[in-house]
Design a protein around this motif. Structure first.
Motif, mmCIF file in Angstrom:
data_model
loop_
_atom_site.group_PDB
_atom_site.id
_atom_site.type_symbol
_atom_site.label_atom_id
_atom_site.label_comp_id
_atom_site.label_asym_id
_atom_site.label_seq_id
_atom_site.Cartn_x
_atom_site.Cartn_y
_atom_site.Cartn_z
ATOM 1 N N TYR A 165 0.816 -1.211 0.000
ATOM 2 C CA TYR A 165 0.000 0.000 0.000
ATOM 3 C C TYR A 165 0.851 1.263 0.000
ATOM 4 N N ASP A 183 3.670 2.624 11.707
ATOM 5 C CA ASP A 183 2.499 2.829 10.851
ATOM 6 C C ASP A 183 1.398 1.873 11.291
ATOM 7 N N HIS A 185 -1.181 0.807 9.907
ATOM 8 C CA HIS A 185 -1.697 -0.076 8.861
ATOM 9 C C HIS A 185 -0.703 -1.173 8.487
ATOM 10 N N CYS A 186 0.556 -1.019 8.812
ATOM 11 C CA CYS A 186 1.585 -1.944 8.324
ATOM 12 C C CYS A 186 1.652 -3.189 9.193
ATOM 13 N N HIS A 209 -0.059 -4.687 4.010
ATOM 14 C CA HIS A 209 -1.230 -4.632 4.887
ATOM 15 C C HIS A 209 -2.009 -5.943 4.827
ATOM 16 N N TRP A 211 -5.977 -7.484 6.550
ATOM 17 C CA TRP A 211 -7.190 -7.030 7.218
ATOM 18 C C TRP A 211 -7.230 -7.462 8.683
ATOM 19 N N THR A 236 -7.292 -4.319 15.154
ATOM 20 C CA THR A 236 -6.069 -3.560 15.386
ATOM 21 C C THR A 236 -6.348 -2.296 16.169
ATOM 22 N N TYR A 238 -5.480 1.416 17.243
ATOM 23 C CA TYR A 238 -4.786 2.547 16.648
ATOM 24 C C TYR A 238 -4.314 3.492 17.752
ATOM 25 N N ASP A 275 -9.644 0.558 8.180
ATOM 26 C CA ASP A 275 -8.606 -0.466 8.198
ATOM 27 C C ASP A 275 -7.806 -0.508 6.903
ATOM 28 N N ASN A 276 -8.359 0.012 5.826
ATOM 29 C CA ASN A 276 -7.684 -0.009 4.534
ATOM 30 C C ASN A 276 -6.864 1.269 4.370
ATOM 31 N N PRO A 277 -5.542 1.174 4.230
ATOM 32 C CA PRO A 277 -4.709 2.382 4.183
ATOM 33 C C PRO A 277 -4.940 3.254 2.952
#
Length: 414
Positions: A165, A183, A185-186, A209, A211, A236, A238, A275-277
């Motif tokens: 991503y 990060d 998302h990583c 990434h 899900w 996840t 944040y 959740d999607n970067p």
């Protein structure tokens, strides 16, 4: 697989108490002999014997080098090493043992294949010597402390294809790992070092990434169905504090679609976008449960449209996960079934799913459902996976499963 306990957690809890029960075993015999309470004695001894069946399968942690368990495949997945393959088998609801095709396999190009397997007898039917493979067993029957933990592991000269991503240049694989760790998302990365060809992509760090929000394969309206999610999903984390993204009813954002996924609600769609970067905003259509993830960081044009909800993901704060607590009447989550069980009501179904670590969502069918065979059943429980990810041998590439900050490995299961 036969289980005398109601799910793996129940067996683990009983296992913790088994030693205490054994300590009182001699006292129990004395009680029966002295007080003549044979009925009580037989009942307790029977319960102890039944519970012991839960632990009849030993915890087999060791790997068996250059031995294949041929046939009886459930599925195959890509994995960087035998230990990760064992983790995938442990987390898969049906897998009992596995065979992993190592990097030194030369017969064909199936390097890094992880074959998940199962048999009615609970053990491999055949063991065959085969160079270049490693076999082993699920750790489901092991104490939780012995089961696989998240770890940070470097794999030299192994590339992890897909799931990119973002990419940037870093001075080393350690710096690439730090970027990935910071990060949210990583989940893992690939770093190209200073001797890679072509020279133009040396020192490139590819962030990847997977899900953490549950994705239901199919959502349909069905009379007599009640669906929902486990209340203990490990989504996840944040940042603090908890916040809510913006939702606007009867408004659409046309174009700029990057993905389309089924979603149970606008809030579920918002969680998928968060959740999607690559997702910058989304549109959700409630009549067909479709979530359209969109990516355009420059512009966001809206228009009025009945039945559509548009929204914006949250940034640098914790998602509000109250949508997990909502049950959906007249809605069926189809596919990725874990098992079926008879239940008296949807609340029991939800609690059963919540206490099972393998269950992510469920569907309950009541007496109004047209197919009587499915009434009062836990219908759908899923482990998510990221499709299309492959491992390949490549010189001068570092691949890392990066679990320094996150608690669990990216899950790849069917």
């Amino acid at each position: 697989m036969y289980k005398c306990c109601n799910g793996p957690l129940a067996c683990v809890q009983l296992q913790r108490h088994l030693l205490l029960l054994q300590l009182f075993f001699s006292d129990l015999i004395f009680l029966c002999g002295e007080n003549k309470k044979m009925g009580t004695c037989l009942i307790l001894l029977g319960l102890l014997s039944i519970c012991s069946l839960c632990f009849s399968q030993e915890c087999a942690q060791e790997f068996i080098e250059n031995v294949d368990f041929p046939g009886t495949d459930i599925t195959f997945l890509y994995s960087p090493d035998a230990r990760h393959c064992q983790q995938l088998c442990t987390e898969h609801p049906s897998c009992l043992f596995f065979t992993f095709v190592r990097h030194d396999w030369t017969r064909d190009n199936r390097n890094f294949y992880c074959y998940l397997k199962s048999t009615p007898s609970l053990k491999p039917n055949v063991r065959t010597p085969l160079q270049g493979v490693t076999s082993g067993f699920s750790l489901k029957n092991c104490h939780p402390e012995l089961q696989p933990r998240g770890r940070s592991q470097l794999y030299q000269n192994v590339d992890f294809l897909g799931a990119d991503y973002k990419s940037l240049f870093t001075s080393s694989d350690e710096e690439c790992q730090r970027v990935c760790t910071q990060d949210p998302h990583c989940r893992f990365f690939t770093f190209v070092n200073d001797v890679f060809t072509p020279e133009t992509i040396r020192y490139k760090c590819h962030l990847k990434h997977s899900w953490s929000v549950p994705r239901t394969p199919v959502i349909k309206r069905e009379v007599g169905a009640v669906s929902g999610f486990s209340h203990k999903l490990q989504i996840t984390q944040y940042f603090e504090p908890v916040c809510q993204g913006k939702l606007l009813l009867n408004t659409d954002i046309p174009g700029h679609d990057i993905d389309k996924l089924p979603a149970a609600s606008a809030e579920h769609c918002q969680a998928l976008c968060t959740d999607n970067p690559r997702c910058t905003y989304f549109s959700y259509t409630s009549d067909n449960f479709q979530c359209y993830l969109k990516g355009n960081p420059s512009l966001m044009g809206t228009r009025a449209k009945v039945g559509v909800t548009y929204g914006i993901p949250v940034h640098f704060c914790q998602m509000d996960n109250s949508w997990l607590q909502v049950s959906h009447e007249g809605v069926s989550f189809q596919g990725s079934d874990l098992r079926f069980e008879s239940m008296d009501d949807p609340d029991t179904c939800q609690r059963t799913c919540t206490t099972d670590p393998l269950c992510q969502f469920y569907t309950y069918f009541n007496e109004s459902y047209s197919n009587s065979a499915f009434r009062y059943s836990v219908h759908s429980c899923q482990q998510n996976h990221e499709p299309g990810i492959q491992f390949t041998l490549r010189n001068h590439v570092t691949f890392t499963l990066n679990f320094t900050r996150k608690d669990q490995a990216p899950t790849i299961c069917d």
